[in-house]
Design a protein around this motif. Structure first.
Motif, PDB file in Angstrom:
ATOM      1  N   TRP A 311       0.770  -1.214   0.045  1.00 24.83           N
ATOM      2  CA  TRP A 311       0.070   0.015   0.014  1.00 24.83           C
ATOM      3  C   TRP A 311       0.903   1.177  -0.044  1.00 24.83           C
ATOM      4  CZ3 TRP A 311      -1.008   3.640   4.241  1.00 24.83           C
ATOM      5  CH2 TRP A 311      -0.138   3.424   5.189  1.00 24.83           C
ATOM      6  N   THR A 312       0.435   2.385  -0.440  1.00 24.41           N
ATOM      7  CA  THR A 312       1.039   3.767  -0.511  1.00 24.41           C
ATOM      8  C   THR A 312       0.322   4.625   0.488  1.00 24.41           C
ATOM      9  OG1 THR A 312       1.984   3.093  -2.724  1.00 24.41           O
ATOM     10  CG2 THR A 312       2.000   5.355  -2.134  1.00 24.41           C
ATOM     11  N   PRO A 313       0.821   5.072   1.214  1.00 21.85           N
ATOM     12  CA  PRO A 313       0.166   6.307   2.085  1.00 21.85           C
ATOM     13  C   PRO A 313      -0.513   7.520   1.077  1.00 21.85           C
ATOM     14  CG  PRO A 313       2.193   5.955   2.974  1.00 21.85           C
ATOM     15  CD  PRO A 313       2.220   5.225   1.631  1.00 21.85           C
ATOM     16  N   ALA A 314      -1.840   8.050   1.433  1.00 20.63           N
ATOM     17  CA  ALA A 314      -2.489   8.753   0.839  1.00 20.63           C
ATOM     18  C   ALA A 314      -1.597  10.193   0.570  1.00 20.63           C
ATOM     19  CB  ALA A 314      -3.988   9.160   1.340  1.00 20.63           C
ATOM     20  N   ALA A 315      -0.922  10.486   1.557  1.00 24.90           N
ATOM     21  CA  ALA A 315      -0.316  11.741   1.637  1.00 24.90           C
ATOM     22  C   ALA A 315       0.905  11.657   0.647  1.00 24.90           C
ATOM     23  CB  ALA A 315       0.413  12.031   2.943  1.00 24.90           C
ATOM     24  N   GLN A 316       1.469  10.590   0.315  1.00 26.86           N
ATOM     25  CA  GLN A 316       2.701  10.188  -0.648  1.00 26.86           C
ATOM     26  C   GLN A 316       1.943  10.309  -2.021  1.00 26.86           C
ATOM     27  OE1 GLN A 316       5.070   6.815   0.007  1.00 26.86           O
ATOM     28  NE2 GLN A 316       5.845   6.971  -2.218  1.00 26.86           N
ATOM     29  N   ILE A 317       0.756   9.909  -2.326  1.00 26.15           N
ATOM     30  CA  ILE A 317       0.078   9.754  -3.524  1.00 26.15           C
ATOM     31  C   ILE A 317      -0.113  11.291  -3.772  1.00 26.15           C
ATOM     32  CG2 ILE A 317      -1.983   9.097  -4.780  1.00 26.15           C
ATOM     33  CD1 ILE A 317      -2.211   6.702  -3.000  1.00 26.15           C
ATOM     34  N   SER A 318      -0.775  12.006  -2.939  1.00 24.96           N
ATOM     35  CA  SER A 318      -1.062  13.486  -2.967  1.00 24.96           C
ATOM     36  C   SER A 318       0.158  14.224  -3.473  1.00 24.96           C
ATOM     37  CB  SER A 318      -1.788  13.849  -1.920  1.00 24.96           C
ATOM     38  OG  SER A 318      -3.019  13.417  -1.410  1.00 24.96           O
ATOM     39  N   ARG A 319       1.198  13.839  -2.757  1.00 26.51           N
ATOM     40  CA  ARG A 319       2.641  14.552  -3.374  1.00 26.51           C
ATOM     41  C   ARG A 319       3.040  14.321  -4.499  1.00 26.51           C
ATOM     42  NH1 ARG A 319       4.094  13.408   2.178  1.00 26.51           N
ATOM     43  NH2 ARG A 319       5.222  11.400   1.580  1.00 26.51           N
ATOM     44  N   VAL A 320       2.968  13.108  -4.964  1.00 25.84           N
ATOM     45  CA  VAL A 320       3.350  12.770  -6.431  1.00 25.84           C
ATOM     46  C   VAL A 320       2.442  13.291  -7.371  1.00 25.84           C
ATOM     47  CG1 VAL A 320       3.405  10.633  -7.953  1.00 25.84           C
ATOM     48  CG2 VAL A 320       4.340  10.566  -5.682  1.00 25.84           C
ATOM     49  N   LEU A 321       1.123  13.382  -7.016  1.00 23.94           N
ATOM     50  CA  LEU A 321       0.100  13.899  -8.155  1.00 23.94           C
ATOM     51  C   LEU A 321       0.304  15.581  -8.141  1.00 23.94           C
ATOM     52  CD1 LEU A 321      -3.075  11.740  -7.357  1.00 23.94           C
ATOM     53  CD2 LEU A 321      -1.710  11.723  -9.114  1.00 23.94           C
ATOM     54  N   GLY A 322       0.512  16.161  -6.876  1.00 22.16           N
ATOM     55  CA  GLY A 322       0.926  17.431  -6.884  1.00 22.16           C
ATOM     56  C   GLY A 322       2.088  17.820  -7.823  1.00 22.16           C
ATOM     57  N   ARG A 323       2.935  16.919  -7.754  1.00 28.22           N
ATOM     58  CA  ARG A 323       4.058  17.089  -8.626  1.00 28.22           C
ATOM     59  C   ARG A 323       3.749  16.951 -10.251  1.00 28.22           C
ATOM     60  NH1 ARG A 323       7.175  14.724  -4.420  1.00 28.22           N
ATOM     61  NH2 ARG A 323       7.156  12.923  -5.815  1.00 28.22           N
ATOM     62  N   HIS A 324       3.086  15.802 -10.368  1.00 27.07           N
ATOM     63  CA  HIS A 324       2.920  15.436 -11.682  1.00 27.07           C
ATOM     64  C   HIS A 324       1.576  15.055 -12.162  1.00 27.07           C
ATOM     65  CE1 HIS A 324       7.220  14.534 -11.459  1.00 27.07           C
ATOM     66  NE2 HIS A 324       6.956  13.714 -10.367  1.00 27.07           N
ATOM     67  N   GLY A 325       0.702  15.863 -11.366  1.00 24.82           N
ATOM     68  CA  GLY A 325      -0.783  15.844 -11.755  1.00 24.82           C
ATOM     69  C   GLY A 325      -1.373  16.419 -12.630  1.00 24.82           C
ATOM     70  N   SER A 326      -0.631  16.240 -13.866  1.00 35.14           N
ATOM     71  CA  SER A 326      -0.930  17.060 -15.282  1.00 35.14           C
ATOM     72  C   SER A 326      -2.315  16.254 -15.900  1.00 35.14           C
ATOM     73  CB  SER A 326       0.137  17.111 -16.176  1.00 35.14           C
ATOM     74  OG  SER A 326       0.342  15.731 -16.534  1.00 35.14           O
ATOM     75  N   GLN A 327      -2.811  16.955 -16.897  1.00 30.01           N
ATOM     76  CA  GLN A 327      -4.071  16.663 -17.455  1.00 30.01           C
ATOM     77  C   GLN A 327      -3.670  15.262 -18.097  1.00 30.01           C
ATOM     78  OE1 GLN A 327      -5.982  19.628 -19.397  1.00 30.01           O
ATOM     79  NE2 GLN A 327      -6.853  18.208 -21.178  1.00 30.01           N
TER      80      GLN A 327
END
Length: 595
Positions: A311-327
């Motif tokens: 599993w991956t913590p939700a905070a880490q997923i949010s950080r990844v998406l914050g850096r690379h959460g492009s369209q």
């Protein structure tokens, strides 16, 4: 400091578990400890079978979303704290506790360490459960403490939210073996399943919830392609399922409230409708995500027996998406939903072309659902509403009236300390005692009056020097000012005590005052703020001074004030004329006001 795993932990009776983004409200720990320590809540075991007979080993507080995370994106604004679609913010159902006196443990709460370990001894193989908290609450019997709240963040991005749901579904389906007559134990063998019907229902209910989206998608596709009846009928039947809880809440909670604007009363209704529509638009992706979680879990349980705890913590997923959460990234991760829409549309053309037109709008929404998810995850821009000139003037007059209080009552008679209050009726009396909070507000009010142009640099310096000279002479206790002083004698008022609240208020005001004073030596002597302050004084005079004469014609006093205001505004951008204007106003118009 890390604990040495070779050494046993010291005797610890209770442990409170929280996530990194969780916040236990003030006094919550004390309430949880007191509740679990109560004799009626302590765990009681059968000495022969070691079965839990009464009490609790775990207490679960209510879980709510932090108010600070609600308005970050459109997703959090719509779904944070929702009672119908997001069951996680209602982590413990009150019905379970009220009817069966058992709650559901979601990993945040207080644990009786000894009783908790005793209830789980030998029951579960190592590294077998991802959603261990649900199982621990079932076996160790969790109770709901409804008056204690844990606050936590809500995922800002849609993909982070669905990734969290994917992990929950995997954990729920890993509990599937505990629905069978024989269950695994710690040694790897099989023992009879002693879970009650209620315990098994808690597991089944989570499995049922994970199958909702795939079932709705299957019903829609089957109704459009093969089942008898018009496509709109099946669309309506499937569409009512995600909106059932919303409709029930609307029916129970909607009522017109007298005195409340209709737009404000209908705002929750529009939010519910938006959630309903989004549930239908995002249905293909969430259905495929659920099927993926179920399929991966069954494959790992039955075949590979590997990566069960991945599993991956939700905070880490949010950080990844914050850096690379492009369209482009959103479309890449959700392309399965668009492909599903295209495939269903193609099958409709080949099998039942007459059903294509009624459902074309839904298929188009599915096709563009990645773009919808991207819009939900976009940060909200909070724009402060602009004040009108009339509103600004009204606020400045209020500020000038507030400073008038300190001008009138803070002086040598009270050693430049503010009175606690002034009572106008039945007799005009000032309370000649003050507190550290009153003193701090007076100091900050002087700084604000200087910024607004109500007092000059010299006047502000004199007031500060006089006030601090008085503060130096006051009696204190270990550096803290006492809570009440007589402003005329400077004697402490009985009973003498130190208020940490008042001391903190004064400390905060002094910090802000020091920062404001640092920039004063660099400020020009003639500031336009002084002229704005003069305009505010004139506006206040126009409110409080009586009319000089009555009748349809404007009074000379009003005319004089308006003339002064007009001339002051005329030289706003001409500092070289300010002194000459003051001289002319003093010689010509101010005598009119004196008369």
């Amino acid at each position: 400091m890390l604990a040495d795993p070779s050494e046993p932990l010291p005797a610890v009776r209770y442990v409170i578990t929280l996530d990194a983004d969780s916040l236990l409200t003030r006094g919550g720990a004390r309430t949880l400890i007191a509740t679990l320590a109560h004799p009626l809540n302590q765990a009681a075991f059968d000495p022969e079978t070691n079965a839990l007979l009464a009490g609790y080993t775990v207490l679960q507080p209510r879980v709510r979303v932090k108010p600070t995370s609600v308005n970050r994106t459109l997703l959090t604004r719509l779904f944070a704290g929702d009672l119908g679609l997001d069951l996680y913010t209602q982590a413990v159902s009150d019905v379970y506790q009220d009817v069966f006196r058992e709650g559901i443990f979601v990993g945040k709460g207080i644990i009786d360490v000894a009783a908790f370990r005793r209830s789980l001894a030998g029951r579960v193989p190592e590294n077998a459960l991802l959603s261990h908290d649900l199982f621990e609450g079932i076996v160790g019997r969790a109770g709901l403490v409804a008056d204690v709240v844990v606050l936590e963040n809500y995922p800002e991005q849609y993909l982070a939210s669905t990734a969290r749901q994917h992990r929950w579904m995997r954990g729920d389906w890993q509990l599937l073996p505990w629905l069978l007559p024989w269950v695994p134990d710690e040694a790897g063998g099989r023992v009879p399943n002693d879970l009650s019907t209620l315990d098994r229902w808690k597991i089944i209910d989570n499995l049922r919830r994970s199958l909702l989206s795939p079932s709705l998608l299957a019903l829609l596709v089957a109704g459009w392609l093969w089942l008898p009846g018009p496509a709109l009928l099946w669309t309506a039947l499937a569409g009512l399922a995600p909106g059932a809880s919303i409709l029930a809440g609307m029916a129970l909670g909607f009522r017109l409230r007298l005195g409340t604007p209709l737009l404000e009363q209908f705002r929750p209704l529009w939010i519910d409708l938006a959630r309903w529509i989004l549930a239908l638009v995002l249905l293909p992706f969430e259905a495929l995500m659920a099927l993926d979680a179920i399929g991966v879990t069954l494959a790992r349980l039955l075949l590979t027996r590997r990566r069960l705890l991945e599993w991956t913590p939700a905070a880490q997923i949010s950080r990844v998406l914050g850096r690379h959460g492009s369209q482009a990234m959103t479309w890449r991760r959700m392309i399965s939903a668009s492909l599903t829409a295209l495939a269903v549309g193609l099958l409709l053309i080949l099998i039942r072309p007459a059903s294509l037109a009624p459902v074309a709008l839904i298929l188009l929404a599915w096709l563009l659902s990645p773009q919808v998810a991207q819009g939900l995850s976009r940060p909200l821009l909070h724009r402060e509403p602009a004040l009108t000139p009339a509103q600004r003037q009204q606020l400045r007059v209020i500020a000038r009236r507030t400073w008038l209080f300190y001008e009138r009552f803070v002086g040598p008679e009270d050693h430049w300390l503010p009175p606690d209050h002034f009572q106008e009726a039945p007799r005009a009396l000032a309370a000649h005692h003050t507190s550290p909070t009153n003193i701090g507000f007076m100091l900050l009010s002087g700084l604000a009056a200087y910024d607004l142009g109500y007092v000059g640099l010299l006047g502000q310096a004199l007031r500060l020097n006089s006030a601090f000279d008085t503060l130096e002479s006051l009696e204190r206790h270990r550096g803290h000012f006492l809570n009440w002083y007589d402003t005329r004698t400077l004697a402490p008022l009985p009973p003498r005590y130190v208020s940490t609240v008042d001391s903190g208020n004064l400390a905060g005001c002094l910090i802000a005052l020091s920062q404001g004073c640092l920039g004063m030596p660099e400020v020009a002597v003639f500031r336009w703020a002084r002229w704005h302050g003069l305009l505010d004084t004139l506006a206040l005079l126009g409110e409080v001074l009586p009319e000089a004469e009555e009748g349809p014609r404007p009074s000379p006093l009003r005319a004089a004030l308006e003339e002064i205001r007009r001339q002051v505004l005329a030289v706003e951008h001409e500092p070289q004329r300010w002194l000459s204007l003051l001289e002319s106003l003093s010689a010509e118009l101010l005598p009119e006001i004196d008369r």
